[in-house]
Design a protein around this motif. Structure first.
Motif, PDB file in Angstrom:
ATOM      1  N   PRO A  71       1.448  -1.430  -0.073  1.00 14.78           N
ATOM      2  CA  PRO A  71       0.481  -0.361   0.403  1.00 14.78           C
ATOM      3  C   PRO A  71       1.167   1.617   0.598  1.00 14.78           C
ATOM      4  CG  PRO A  71      -0.423  -1.210   2.177  1.00 14.78           C
ATOM      5  CD  PRO A  71       0.682  -2.089   1.140  1.00 14.78           C
ATOM      6  N   VAL A  72       1.707   1.119   0.432  1.00 17.41           N
ATOM      7  CA  VAL A  72       2.853   1.980   0.379  1.00 17.41           C
ATOM      8  C   VAL A  72       4.075   2.241  -0.998  1.00 17.41           C
ATOM      9  CG1 VAL A  72       3.074   3.011   2.963  1.00 17.41           C
ATOM     10  CG2 VAL A  72       4.552   1.274   1.800  1.00 17.41           C
ATOM     11  N   GLU A  73       4.748   3.126  -1.510  1.00 18.09           N
ATOM     12  CA  GLU A  73       6.143   2.473  -2.442  1.00 18.09           C
ATOM     13  C   GLU A  73       7.362   2.965  -1.571  1.00 18.09           C
ATOM     14  OE1 GLU A  73       5.733   5.167  -6.237  1.00 18.09           O
ATOM     15  OE2 GLU A  73       3.701   4.897  -5.973  1.00 18.09           O
ATOM     16  N   VAL A  74       7.602   1.382  -1.690  1.00 17.79           N
ATOM     17  CA  VAL A  74       8.910   1.214  -1.133  1.00 17.79           C
ATOM     18  C   VAL A  74       9.907   1.884  -2.117  1.00 17.79           C
ATOM     19  CG1 VAL A  74      10.240   0.161   0.748  1.00 17.79           C
ATOM     20  CG2 VAL A  74       7.846  -0.123   1.287  1.00 17.79           C
ATOM     21  N   THR A  75      11.453   3.104  -1.478  1.00 16.05           N
ATOM     22  CA  THR A  75      12.384   2.565  -2.575  1.00 16.05           C
ATOM     23  C   THR A  75      13.503   1.735  -1.185  1.00 16.05           C
ATOM     24  OG1 THR A  75      11.549   4.387  -3.597  1.00 16.05           O
ATOM     25  CG2 THR A  75      14.337   4.094  -3.418  1.00 16.05           C
ATOM     26  N   ILE A  76      14.011   0.758  -1.878  1.00 18.13           N
ATOM     27  CA  ILE A  76      15.576  -0.129  -1.196  1.00 18.13           C
ATOM     28  C   ILE A  76      16.738   1.304  -1.990  1.00 18.13           C
ATOM     29  CG2 ILE A  76      16.770  -1.420  -0.230  1.00 18.13           C
ATOM     30  CD1 ILE A  76      14.125  -1.668   1.309  1.00 18.13           C
ATOM     31  N   LEU A  77      17.299   2.229  -0.755  1.00 13.00           N
ATOM     32  CA  LEU A  77      18.626   2.579  -1.455  1.00 13.00           C
ATOM     33  C   LEU A  77      19.900   1.805  -0.042  1.00 13.00           C
ATOM     34  CD1 LEU A  77      19.918   4.988  -2.610  1.00 13.00           C
ATOM     35  CD2 LEU A  77      18.831   6.141  -0.492  1.00 13.00           C
ATOM     36  N   SER A  78      20.384   1.460  -1.557  1.00 14.77           N
ATOM     37  CA  SER A  78      21.357   0.280  -0.383  1.00 14.77           C
ATOM     38  C   SER A  78      22.769   1.201  -1.167  1.00 14.77           C
ATOM     39  CB  SER A  78      21.233  -1.433  -0.763  1.00 14.77           C
ATOM     40  OG  SER A  78      22.276  -1.543  -0.660  1.00 14.77           O
ATOM     41  N   GLY A  79      23.357   0.903   0.150  1.00 11.75           N
ATOM     42  CA  GLY A  79      25.063   1.225  -0.168  1.00 11.75           C
ATOM     43  C   GLY A  79      25.357  -0.153  -1.129  1.00 11.75           C
ATOM     44  N   LEU A  80      26.320   0.219  -2.171  1.00 12.04           N
ATOM     45  CA  LEU A  80      27.304  -0.779  -2.730  1.00 12.04           C
ATOM     46  C   LEU A  80      27.197  -2.364  -2.757  1.00 12.04           C
ATOM     47  CD1 LEU A  80      26.786  -1.452  -5.981  1.00 12.04           C
ATOM     48  CD2 LEU A  80      29.098  -0.734  -5.898  1.00 12.04           C
ATOM     49  N   PRO A  81      26.914  -2.691  -2.616  1.00 15.39           N
ATOM     50  CA  PRO A  81      27.725  -4.094  -1.484  1.00 15.39           C
ATOM     51  C   PRO A  81      28.388  -4.843  -2.627  1.00 15.39           C
ATOM     52  CG  PRO A  81      25.472  -4.973  -2.641  1.00 15.39           C
ATOM     53  CD  PRO A  81      25.495  -3.756  -3.176  1.00 15.39           C
ATOM     54  N   LYS A  82      29.180  -5.730  -2.115  1.00 14.13           N
ATOM     55  CA  LYS A  82      30.084  -7.082  -2.584  1.00 14.13           C
ATOM     56  C   LYS A  82      29.496  -7.570  -3.642  1.00 14.13           C
ATOM     57  CE  LYS A  82      33.866  -7.268   1.320  1.00 14.13           C
ATOM     58  NZ  LYS A  82      34.131  -7.869   1.958  1.00 14.13           N
TER      59      LYS A  82
END
Lengths: 244, 244
Positions: A71-82
């Protein structure tokens, strides 16, 4: 039943041709035959039932009800992983309902994406997102994006709520904030949730997040890996907003 | 700070020798030197601060407070999945707080574990669980087990609540049951949560679960992969019982 995303706009009674990817999967991999049916999500994220014809075109039988998106718009903003963790985060975050998945070159990211390889990497991640969206029976394919820095990401993303999963928060016992926030969000509001890379979030990045009124939230008392934290977060969003 | 599990019982003031694994990691990999400190979880799951001595023995400095375990004992009981997904489920479910992780030969499991390879596979999975428990800063190492059938698993496992994540439940809109159940469980009660393999749970297995009064619960409207569902479940348990 198989589900495929197509680029055109559909309506009941329409007849359309399969693009090569769908055709290959449905006809060759799944051995689809005339009379078989599949679900099709059109370019407006509307869901339809389609039936395969003798000439391998598809006739739109009817529109289908679908309530599969958060019901909500979730943006996952992740530090670039390995390594391949970015692919893994995209696949799992798509299954878990993320609206978009973005990576940023964090101060403490060990991995680096060379500008000349960026396009190819994003194309591959976008393809993984589409496959996962089909498999999860979603009607939205998350967009995958990359920002050089957290500052650039915050400047370019628009959101109603900014949140950061901070390992220290667990130690400081700030465990109630996430649920409190989720109980306040309104339908269709945009949440951006920031996660550090393996090295964590730098003090400068935490400062930047504080300047942008980010909610610092703990995700339980255990230390989660960089690729695990976004999944915990998305499951928590679903639990609070979809399961009650 | 590094955290290691050791097999003996500790008390403040004790001096003990490192076993070869811990010694190798702390002294060689982490380059530990005399005076360095690490956290040690003893065989009774008590947490202590230890300091490295010149002779590479460790002196127990003091006991430490620790509240990192879920308030209920969750057993993940997963139909044997394909390929390396078992390893993946063990690592992630350990990070997410599972008390134990069990696999069973499901009616629709594609993968099979040969009896002569079982011991080796479980040893490897147990090692993955220990590594993940150390990394997640837990005080409990989940036990990993295998049962030939769901029937055997249900007969041998003891629990207060039995639950099955059923894909159809999502379609039937049975979304509130998990939260309802979690709001009823008491501290230290034992939950066994059953998840199907890629092929899903067979009607016979669903019948067996019904006979054992299993709660059929949905995990949101999206179709989750067999290795993703247990993580959603554990995050939901943590969200309801630890974040509020």
């Amino acid at each position: 039943m198989q589900r495929y995303f197509i680029k055109s706009v559909l309506k009941t009674g329409d007849q359309f041709q399969l693009d090569s990817n769908v055709s290959k999967h449905w006809l060759q991999v799944m051995r689809g035959a005339a009379g078989d049916q599949a679900e099709f999500v059109d370019s407006q994220e509307a869901l339809y039932l389609g039936q395969l014809n003798d000439d391998h075109s598809v006739t739109v039988v009817k529109a289908l009800e679908s309530h599969v998106e958060l019901p909500v718009e979730v943006t996952i903003l992740s530090g670039l992983p390995k390594q391949d963790k970015a692919e893994w985060i995209v696949q799992k975050a798509t299954e878990m309902g993320a609206n978009s998945i973005c990576f940023f070159g964090a101060d403490w990211s060990v991995a680096k994406w060379q500008p000349n390889k960026l396009g190819k990497k994003l194309t591959r991640l976008q393809k993984i997102a589409q496959g996962a969206a089909e498999q999860a029976h979603r009607t939205h394919i998350p967009t995958v994006n990359y920002f050089n820095t957290l500052k650039q990401a915050i400047a370019e993303l628009s959101f109603d709520h900014l949140l950061v999963a901070y390992e220290e928060a667990a130690k400081q016992g700030e465990q109630a904030r996430l649920v409190k926030l989720l109980n306040q969000v309104k339908p269709h509001e945009r949440l951006v949730a920031v996660f550090g890379p393996e090295g964590g979030i730098s003090p400068a990045e935490m400062e930047l997040l504080a300047q942008n009124q980010a909610t610092v939230a703990g995700l339980g008392p255990r230390i989660l890996r960089t690729e695990t934290a976004p999944l915990y977060f998305l499951a928590a969003v679903s639990t609070i907003l979809e399961l009650q």
